[in-house]
Write a protein that holds these residues in place. Structure first.
Motif, PDB file in Angstrom:
ATOM      1  N   TYR A  10       0.876  -1.172   0.061  1.00 46.82           N
ATOM      2  CA  TYR A  10      -0.094  -0.244  -0.125  1.00 46.82           C
ATOM      3  C   TYR A  10       0.895   1.261  -0.130  1.00 46.82           C
ATOM      4  O   TYR A  10       0.670   1.996  -0.897  1.00 46.82           O
ATOM      5  N   ARG A  11       1.633   1.106   0.906  1.00 47.13           N
ATOM      6  CA  ARG A  11       2.591   2.507   0.819  1.00 47.13           C
ATOM      7  C   ARG A  11       3.563   2.630  -0.269  1.00 47.13           C
ATOM      8  O   ARG A  11       3.695   3.703  -0.752  1.00 47.13           O
ATOM      9  N   GLU A  12       3.954   1.507  -1.006  1.00 47.14           N
ATOM     10  CA  GLU A  12       4.976   1.751  -2.199  1.00 47.14           C
ATOM     11  C   GLU A  12       4.081   2.231  -3.402  1.00 47.14           C
ATOM     12  O   GLU A  12       4.492   2.885  -3.975  1.00 47.14           O
ATOM     13  N   ARG A  13       2.738   1.826  -3.191  1.00 50.07           N
ATOM     14  CA  ARG A  13       1.855   2.220  -4.452  1.00 50.07           C
ATOM     15  C   ARG A  13       1.463   3.755  -4.258  1.00 50.07           C
ATOM     16  O   ARG A  13       1.497   4.452  -5.148  1.00 50.07           O
ATOM     17  N   VAL A  14       1.292   4.068  -3.025  1.00 54.11           N
ATOM     18  CA  VAL A  14       0.835   5.516  -2.755  1.00 54.11           C
ATOM     19  C   VAL A  14       2.247   6.319  -2.967  1.00 54.11           C
ATOM     20  O   VAL A  14       2.037   7.307  -3.745  1.00 54.11           O
ATOM     21  N   ALA A  15       3.445   5.996  -2.682  1.00 51.14           N
ATOM     22  CA  ALA A  15       4.452   6.731  -2.855  1.00 51.14           C
ATOM     23  C   ALA A  15       4.885   6.834  -4.346  1.00 51.14           C
ATOM     24  O   ALA A  15       5.294   8.108  -4.918  1.00 51.14           O
ATOM     25  N   HIS A  16       4.729   5.822  -4.871  1.00 51.66           N
ATOM     26  CA  HIS A  16       4.870   5.675  -6.445  1.00 51.66           C
ATOM     27  C   HIS A  16       3.994   6.772  -7.054  1.00 51.66           C
ATOM     28  O   HIS A  16       4.517   7.281  -8.122  1.00 51.66           O
ATOM     29  N   CYS A  17       2.767   6.737  -6.795  1.00 50.91           N
ATOM     30  CA  CYS A  17       1.951   7.667  -7.597  1.00 50.91           C
ATOM     31  C   CYS A  17       2.227   9.113  -7.165  1.00 50.91           C
ATOM     32  O   CYS A  17       2.179  10.064  -8.005  1.00 50.91           O
ATOM     33  N   ARG A  18       2.373   9.476  -5.725  1.00 47.86           N
ATOM     34  CA  ARG A  18       2.886  10.805  -5.482  1.00 47.86           C
ATOM     35  C   ARG A  18       4.219  11.222  -6.272  1.00 47.86           C
ATOM     36  O   ARG A  18       4.244  12.428  -6.428  1.00 47.86           O
TER      37      ARG A  18
END
Length: 58
Positions: A13-21
């Motif tokens: 979850y954190r990796e995906r959100v960071a990737h998008c940001r």
């Protein structure tokens, strides 16, 4: 720290959100991510977006 920090999907979850940001403008990056087992679809196979917007995952 929240109650789900030790869950295995939390890192993803954190990796995906960071990737998008990193790659999207602030207004286009998702605020939340929902984990769902299955998406609601029509008989033709299209995703029912109205149902997704109305539901919240618990």
């Amino acid at each position: 720290m929240s109650w789900f920090d030790d869950r295995p999907w939390t890192a993803q979850y954190r990796e995906r959100v960071a990737h998008c940001r990193e790659r999207l403008a602030a207004c286009k990056a998702p605020r939340t991510v929902s984990v769902r087992g299955e998406l609601p679809k029509t008989t033709g196979g299209k995703i029912l977006r109205r149902e997704l917007r109305g539901k919240t995952s618990a």
